[in-house]
Design an enzyme around this catalytic site. Structure first.
Site, mmCIF file in Angstrom:
data_model
loop_
_atom_site.group_PDB
_atom_site.id
_atom_site.type_symbol
_atom_site.label_atom_id
_atom_site.label_comp_id
_atom_site.label_asym_id
_atom_site.label_seq_id
_atom_site.Cartn_x
_atom_site.Cartn_y
_atom_site.Cartn_z
ATOM 1 N N MET A 91 -11.877 5.376 -1.685
ATOM 2 C CA MET A 91 -12.633 5.577 -0.449
ATOM 3 C C MET A 91 -13.203 6.986 -0.489
ATOM 4 S SD MET A 91 -10.260 3.630 2.377
ATOM 5 C CE MET A 91 -8.697 3.773 1.517
ATOM 6 N N MET A 120 -8.542 8.844 -0.601
ATOM 7 C CA MET A 120 -9.483 9.248 0.449
ATOM 8 C C MET A 120 -9.852 10.709 0.254
ATOM 9 S SD MET A 120 -7.589 7.510 3.734
ATOM 10 C CE MET A 120 -6.671 5.964 3.561
ATOM 11 N N HIS A 132 -1.016 -1.003 -4.309
ATOM 12 C CA HIS A 132 -2.350 -0.613 -3.858
ATOM 13 C C HIS A 132 -2.318 0.876 -3.539
ATOM 14 C CE1 HIS A 132 -6.310 -1.484 -2.142
ATOM 15 N NE2 HIS A 132 -6.007 -0.634 -1.161
ATOM 16 N N GLY A 139 -9.642 4.432 6.441
ATOM 17 C CA GLY A 139 -9.334 5.826 6.680
ATOM 18 C C GLY A 139 -7.938 6.098 7.195
ATOM 19 N N ASP A 199 -7.592 -5.987 3.363
ATOM 20 C CA ASP A 199 -6.828 -4.754 3.531
ATOM 21 C C ASP A 199 -7.013 -4.258 4.953
ATOM 22 O OD1 ASP A 199 -5.631 -2.288 3.413
ATOM 23 O OD2 ASP A 199 -6.956 -1.457 1.887
ATOM 24 N N GLY A 200 -5.890 -4.165 5.692
ATOM 25 C CA GLY A 200 -5.919 -3.607 7.037
ATOM 26 C C GLY A 200 -5.280 -4.515 8.063
ATOM 27 N N GLY A 201 -4.113 -4.139 8.529
ATOM 28 C CA GLY A 201 -3.447 -4.915 9.568
ATOM 29 C C GLY A 201 -2.834 -6.217 9.094
ATOM 30 N N MET A 205 -12.630 -5.125 3.965
ATOM 31 C CA MET A 205 -11.804 -4.318 4.850
ATOM 32 C C MET A 205 -11.673 -5.018 6.199
ATOM 33 S SD MET A 205 -10.744 -1.726 3.146
ATOM 34 C CE MET A 205 -9.950 -0.915 4.547
ATOM 35 N N GLY A 211 -3.942 4.161 8.240
ATOM 36 C CA GLY A 211 -3.078 2.997 8.270
ATOM 37 C C GLY A 211 -2.682 2.654 9.692
ATOM 38 N N GLY A 212 -2.084 1.484 9.857
ATOM 39 C CA GLY A 212 -1.529 1.086 11.141
ATOM 40 C C GLY A 212 -2.529 0.569 12.152
ATOM 41 N N ASP A 265 -4.507 4.003 -2.156
ATOM 42 C CA ASP A 265 -5.702 4.429 -1.426
ATOM 43 C C ASP A 265 -6.017 5.891 -1.708
ATOM 44 O OD1 ASP A 265 -6.440 2.070 0.040
ATOM 45 O OD2 ASP A 265 -4.676 2.361 1.286
ATOM 46 N N HIS A 316 -7.969 2.090 -4.943
ATOM 47 C CA HIS A 316 -9.066 1.883 -3.986
ATOM 48 C C HIS A 316 -9.683 3.231 -3.656
ATOM 49 C CE1 HIS A 316 -10.188 0.496 0.385
ATOM 50 N NE2 HIS A 316 -11.249 0.714 -0.359
ATOM 51 N N SER A 349 0.835 -1.196 0.000
ATOM 52 C CA SER A 349 0.000 0.000 0.000
ATOM 53 C C SER A 349 0.871 1.248 0.000
ATOM 54 C CB SER A 349 -0.918 -0.004 1.232
ATOM 55 O OG SER A 349 -1.734 1.135 1.242
ATOM 56 N N GLY A 385 0.794 -2.455 4.211
ATOM 57 C CA GLY A 385 1.454 -1.159 4.181
ATOM 58 C C GLY A 385 2.738 -1.148 4.970
#
Length: 228
Positions: free
Chosen positions: A70, A39, A35, A145, A178-180, A140, A147-148, A37, A68, A10, A200
């Protein structure tokens, strides 16, 4: 059907002061795509960048761009992101567009593949009417919204549902999470049915991106009982 494991670093986690170097590092490390993002500060409480930066990223890599969106009104921006170099455009079922099938068709009209994403509180059934026209379903595994965030294991039930429906209906979409995601959470994710892994800080935040991607692939193969 067996899907190959694809790793999608990401870009939001890259160092934008050294963007060219970080993108090259990911590419040389064996990433399958990037990827990206997008936003808008409305659909999610953060703002990233627009088509001009996506075009710049495209100029720095041969990897396909997995964009992506968002954003609240994705259809207004399909043309701009397609022309900026997106290979796939994924948007959210929770967006304000009233006719999602029209948005999907517009993405296809530019030669891009189309994906739909669902937030953690949205049931998988919300996208059931569109699955036949999708190339990607994005589940998701954090609130979108920022990262981390910490991976939400409960979201894997939706991944399992997506895999079961795909098998039953003979659909062609891949399943992205996507996420963590990191070398640990990839285990249960691929076991549930995910094959496109967005990561990411687990890649860009590591001193050795090649090692990070290799460990993720090896753990995915082990989780699936494949020879390493």
């Amino acid at each position: 059907m067996s899907y190959p494991i694809l790793i999608a670093p990401s870009v939001i986690a890259a160092d934008f002061g050294y963007l060219r170097a970080d993108i090259a590092r990911a590419e040389q490390a064996g990433a399958d795509m990037l990827h990206v993002d997008i936003m808008d500060g409305h659909f999610v409480p953060n703002i990233t960048f627009g088509p001009a930066i996506v075009a710049k990223i495209k100029s720095l890599t041969k990897l396909p761009l997995d964009v992506h969106l968002m954003i609240s009104r994705p259809r207004k921006f399909i043309t701009a992101f397609a022309e900026a170099g997106a290979s796939n455009i994924t948007f959210h079922v929770e967006c304000e567009d009233k006719h999602l099938n029209v948005t999907i068709a517009e993405i296809h009209s530019f030669g891009c593949t189309a994906g739909l994403s669902i937030k953690p509180k949205t049931p998988f059934s919300a996208i059931s009417d569109y699955l036949g026209s999708l190339s990607r379903v994005l589940v998701m595994t954090v609130e979108p919204g920022f990262g981390g965030q910490k991976f939400m294991p409960s979201m894997l039930e939706k991944v399992k549902e997506a895999a079961a429906v795909r098998e039953a209906k003979k659909y062609k979409y891949d399943i992205q999470v996507d996420g963590g995601l990191d070398k640990y959470t990839i285990w249960t994710s691929v076991q549930a049915g995910a094959s496109v892994i967005v990561a990411g800080t687990a890649i860009f935040g590591q001193p050795d991106a090649e090692l990070a991607i290799r460990e993720m692939r090896e753990n995915a193969d082990k989780a699936l009982g494949r020879a390493v």
